[in-house]
Design an enzyme around this catalytic site. Structure first.
Site, PDB file in Angstrom:
ATOM      1  CG  ASP A  55      -2.143   0.800   1.110  1.00  0.00           C
ATOM      2  OD1 ASP A  55      -3.233   0.220   1.249  1.00  0.00           O
ATOM      3  OD2 ASP A  55      -2.044   2.018   0.852  1.00  0.00           O
ATOM      4  CE1 TYR A 184     -12.746   3.099  -8.020  1.00  0.00           C
ATOM      5  CE2 TYR A 184     -15.108   3.002  -8.373  1.00  0.00           C
ATOM      6  CZ  TYR A 184     -13.975   2.554  -7.722  1.00  0.00           C
ATOM      7  OH  TYR A 184     -14.076   1.558  -6.776  1.00  0.00           O
ATOM      8  CD  GLN A 201      -1.262 -12.098 -25.585  1.00  0.00           C
ATOM      9  OE1 GLN A 201      -2.101 -11.206 -25.513  1.00  0.00           O
ATOM     10  NE2 GLN A 201      -0.013 -11.879 -25.921  1.00  0.00           N
TER      11      GLN A 201
END
Ligand code: UDP
Length: 355
Positions: A55, A184, A201
């Site tokens: 964080d 957002y 992928q």
């Protein structure tokens, strides 16, 4: 100091009823110092997982995780996931390296500012966490052959018409790509597209959860970034005017944090969620005016309701279809709004007394 032990034990009890245990797993939680991320860290630590909380403390708070710092199975990394980070390597030309963590089993990418007040103040960092951040987190999952878990949002749906409320996962959305919420909405949509591309992928095993409005202890509060519930509780406890935006007829459906964290960890656990997109919320839809009246009642407040202008593109209705969550991860919300609000109000009283 408010003690969250009761709530953490309740989540663990619900998980263990389904034999869900994360002990011995090494789990990276981006946004681990945030509102939901820190609850996830608490449960994982209590269950004996090794939890790496990443964080940059931009909207997360050290207060949410300080009690975990002395645990042997907890590691805090102050880092912005929109910049590359490599685990198990000591030297990489492209980013920070954490050499001593050689294997990660699960990547939970939860980092992003989420309050509408922040959409106009920090739009670039929001875009980065959900696009570059998702790409970097997927890169870690790919390198470690780890399970990938993404907390997406009901904002994916934008402002759906009545015919699409309650909203199923199959609804494509009605989103303004250049509006004040687009940093957002669109970055979360791009994040989902990144995941689908890595699944296709690189054969990554991934799950996408779309979270609807969630509340409870540790939700951020304050005039500059408050969501509706912390704003109203703060106003009600201080006999200030309750600021309903618009006429208050817009709706939301609110999930209590104990229910939400139980659902998130069930989604991580159940293989039936692999490759799936699942709504996680509450289907008890109410108007913002009804919410204001309920909070005044529960706090015995003398506050009066005032009306401020409705923000641009504020969704008119928001309520999930929960059939997939029930079927795939054996989850439904069980905490009545009144009960969750009572606990949240008590928590608010305790922190406002500390301030
Ligand atoms: N809202 C309000 N007063 C406030 C804060 C929010 O009436 O002080 C309204 C807001 O316009 C929206 C709803 O409450 O219709 C939920 O807002 P929130 O900020 O919690 O997040 P959102 O659900 O819009 O992402």
């Amino acid at each position: 100091m408010y003690d969250h032990e009761k709530e953490i034990q309740e989540i663990i009890k619900r998980l263990e009823k389904e034999s869900i245990k994360f002990n011995e797993k090494i789990i990276l939680v981006t946004g681990g110092a945030g509102f939901l991320g820190s609850w996830i860290c608490d449960v994982l630590i209590e269950q004996g997982a090794y939890c790496i909380c990443l964080d940059n403390l931009s909207s997360g708070s050290f207060d949410n995780i300080s009690h975990l710092m002395d645990k042997k199975n907890f590691r805090f990394l102050n880092h912005d996931i929109s910049k590359p980070i490599y685990f198990g390597l000591t030297n990489h030309p492209m980013g920070i390296c954490v050499g001593d963590i050689e294997k990660i089993d699960i990547v939970m990418h939860m980092a992003s500012r989420a309050s509408p007040f922040e959409f106009t103040k920090f739009p670039i960092s929001i875009l980065k966490s959900n696009t570059l951040g998702t790409m970097n987190a997927l890169g870690i999952a790919k390198a470690h052959n780890a399970l990938f878990f993404y907390t997406s949002t009901s904002e994916i749906y934008g402002n759906p018409p009545d015919s699409a409320v309650p909203t199923p996962e199959t609804y494509f959305g009605h989103v303004n790509p250049v509006g004040p919420r687009s940093c957002y909405d669109e970055s979360k949509r791009a994040g989902e597209a990144f995941i689908k591309a890595y699944e296709l992928q690189h054969k990554i095993k991934a799950k996408i959860i779309r979270i609807f409005n969630t509340y409870g202890p540790r939700i951020r509060y304050g005039a500059l970034f408050g969501r509706v519930i912390p704003n109203f509780i703060h106003q009600a406890l201080n006999d200030k005017d309750i600021t309903v935006f618009g006429d208050g007829s817009q709706t939301r459906s609110f999930t209590y944090v104990v229910d939400e964290v139980e659902g998130l960890l069930k989604a991580v656990h159940f293989n039936a969620a692999n490759g799936e997109v699942i709504n996680l919320g509450n289907d008890n839809e109410l108007t913002i005016l009804e919410l204001a009246e309920l909070i005044i009642e529960l706090t015995n407040s003398n506050s009066k309701i005032t009306h401020n202008p409705l923000p641009i593109d504020d969704p008119v209705r928001r309520c999930p279809v929960l059939e997939k969550a029930k079927r795939l991860i054996k989850w439904k919300p069980t905490t009545p709004l009144k009960e969750g609000l009572r606990v949240t109000i008590e928590w608010f009283k305790s922190i406002e007394n500390e301030d």
